[in-house]
Design a protein around this motif. Structure first.
Motif, PDB file in Angstrom:
ATOM      1  N   THR A  41       2.577  43.258  92.490  1.00 23.28           N
ATOM      2  CA  THR A  41       1.921  42.107  93.100  1.00 23.28           C
ATOM      3  C   THR A  41       2.869  40.922  93.058  1.00 23.28           C
ATOM      4  OG1 THR A  41       0.969  41.327  91.013  1.00 23.28           O
ATOM      5  CG2 THR A  41      -0.339  42.913  92.315  1.00 23.28           C
ATOM      6  N   MET A  42       2.676  40.023  93.981  1.00 21.92           N
ATOM      7  CA  MET A  42       3.487  38.798  93.987  1.00 21.92           C
ATOM      8  C   MET A  42       3.210  37.995  92.715  1.00 21.92           C
ATOM      9  SD  MET A  42       5.265  38.938  96.818  1.00 21.92           S
ATOM     10  CE  MET A  42       5.677  37.437  97.731  1.00 21.92           C
ATOM     11  N   SER A  43       1.974  38.034  92.230  1.00 23.42           N
ATOM     12  CA  SER A  43       1.634  37.330  90.993  1.00 23.42           C
ATOM     13  C   SER A  43       2.395  37.908  89.807  1.00 23.42           C
ATOM     14  CB  SER A  43       0.131  37.405  90.732  1.00 23.42           C
ATOM     15  OG  SER A  43      -0.599  36.786  91.764  1.00 23.42           O
ATOM     16  N   ALA A  46       6.003  36.843  90.042  1.00 27.64           N
ATOM     17  CA  ALA A  46       6.095  35.424  89.697  1.00 27.64           C
ATOM     18  C   ALA A  46       6.008  35.231  88.186  1.00 27.64           C
ATOM     19  CB  ALA A  46       5.000  34.644  90.407  1.00 27.64           C
ATOM     20  N   SER A  52       5.707  29.926  89.612  1.00 27.15           N
ATOM     21  CA  SER A  52       4.413  30.050  90.283  1.00 27.15           C
ATOM     22  C   SER A  52       4.515  30.989  91.478  1.00 27.15           C
ATOM     23  CB  SER A  52       3.931  28.678  90.759  1.00 27.15           C
ATOM     24  OG  SER A  52       4.770  28.194  91.796  1.00 27.15           O
ATOM     25  N   LYS A  53       3.358  31.544  91.849  1.00 26.70           N
ATOM     26  CA  LYS A  53       3.343  32.408  93.019  1.00 26.70           C
ATOM     27  C   LYS A  53       3.666  31.609  94.275  1.00 26.70           C
ATOM     28  CE  LYS A  53      -0.573  34.193  94.506  1.00 26.70           C
ATOM     29  NZ  LYS A  53      -1.758  35.059  94.607  1.00 26.70           N
ATOM     30  N   TRP A  57       6.283  32.517  97.347  1.00 22.06           N
ATOM     31  CA  TRP A  57       5.889  32.590  98.752  1.00 22.06           C
ATOM     32  C   TRP A  57       6.807  31.751  99.640  1.00 22.06           C
ATOM     33  CZ3 TRP A  57       2.666  36.078 100.748  1.00 22.06           C
ATOM     34  CH2 TRP A  57       1.729  36.676  99.925  1.00 22.06           C
ATOM     35  N   LYS A  63       4.675  40.753 100.398  1.00 19.67           N
ATOM     36  CA  LYS A  63       5.260  41.760  99.507  1.00 19.67           C
ATOM     37  C   LYS A  63       6.184  42.679 100.295  1.00 19.67           C
ATOM     38  CE  LYS A  63       2.643  45.058  97.727  1.00 19.67           C
ATOM     39  NZ  LYS A  63       1.692  45.803  96.869  1.00 19.67           N
TER      40      LYS A  63
END
Length: 223
Positions: A41-43, A46, A52-53, A57, A63
Motif C-alpha cells: 500500500t502507499m501508506s 510512506a 506522509s502518504k 502521491w 501504486k
C-alpha cells in the motif's frame, strides 16, 4: 548568454527532488518484493519512508505508477550495462558470450528472481503488472539486442534475418539452462561456471543457426 552546448546544471531543488525520488524507489522496490503487489500500500511505503502518504502521491499518482517506476529504474540500469557490452566494433562471438553471461547473471540475481516470482504469482490477478514488466524489462532488452544483431547482419557477420526473432532465439537459448533449473527449484542459484557454460552453449547454437550464408560455388567444369 550560455553557449547552446553548455550542459545545464540542475538546481538544488531538482537535485533534492531526484534524491527523494530515488529514495522512494529504493524503499518501494524492497517493499514490493517482500509483500507482493496486492499487499503493498502507499501508506505502508510512506510509513517505511518516515513521511506522509501525501508526499508520496506528489511523486507517484498510483501504486501502479510507482511499480512501473521501480521496474523502469532497474531495467534501465541493466540495459545501460548491456549497451556497453554490445560493442559493434568488437569480435562477435566473445561479445555475444559476454552479453549472455550478463543476462543470465541478471535474471538469476535475488532481486530479479523475486520480481519474476511476483509477476508469475500475481500477474493473472493484476494483468497490468505483466504488461508493465514485459514492456520495460524483457521487451526493451530484446529490442536492444535486436538492434545489435541487426548491425551484425548488416556487417555480414550474421545471415540476414528478422533481428527481433534472432534476439528472441538467443535469449531463449540463454535462459534454457540454469535459469530454468532455478525457476523450478532444482538449484538455489547457479555457479559462475554454470552461467559461463550456458552462455557458451547458447552462442554456439545461435551462431550455427545464423552463420552467414556462403556464396554458391560454381559448377565444376564438365570434362
Amino acid at each position: 548568454m550560455t553557449p547552446p552546448d553548455t550542459p545545464l546544471i540542475p538546481s538544488r531543488r531538482e537535485v533534492r527532488r531526484k534524491d527523494r525520488r530515488d529514495a522512494i524507489l529504493s524503499v518501494a522496490q524492497v517493499y514490493f518484493l517482500e509483500h507482493g503487489f496486492a499487499d503493498t500500500t502507499m501508506s505502508g511505503i510512506a510509513a517505511e519512508l518516515g513521511g506522509s502518504k501525501g508526499t508520496l502521491w506528489k511523486y507517484f499518482p498510483s501504486k501502479e505508477a510507482l511499480f512501473a517506476a521501480v521496474v523502469e529504474r532497474a531495467a534501465k540500469a541493466y540495459q545501460g550495462r548491456l549497451s556497453q557490452i554490445l560493442d559493434p566494433h568488437g569480435s562477435l562471438e566473445p561479445t555475444l558470450q559476454s552479453a549472455c553471461r550478463s543476462l543470465i547473471e541478471k535474471v538469476t540475481s535475488p532481486d530479479a528472481s523475486a520480481l519474476h516470482r511476483l509477476i508469475v504469482a500475481q500477474g493473472r490477478r493484476f494483468p497490468e503488472l505483466s504488461k508493465i514488466f514485459f514492456d520495460l524489462a524483457p521487451q526493451n532488452t530484446r529490442l536492444l539486442l535486436a538492434d545489435f544483431l541487426h548491425g551484425a547482419m548488416t556487417r555480414g557477420q550474421l545471415r540476414s534475418a528478422d533481428p527481433i526473432d534472432a534476439a528472441r532465439a538467443l535469449l531463449s537459448l540463454s535462459l534454457s539452462g540454469c535459469h530454468q533449473q532455478m525457476l523450478i527449484g532444482r538449484i538455489d542459484r547457479p555457479a559462475p561456471n554454470e552461467i559461463a557454460a550456458d552462455a557458451a552453449f547458447a552462442v554456439d547454437i545461435f551462431l550455427r543457426a545464423y552463420a552467414p550464408q556462403s556464396r554458391p560455388q560454381p559448377d565444376a567444369a564438365i570434362v
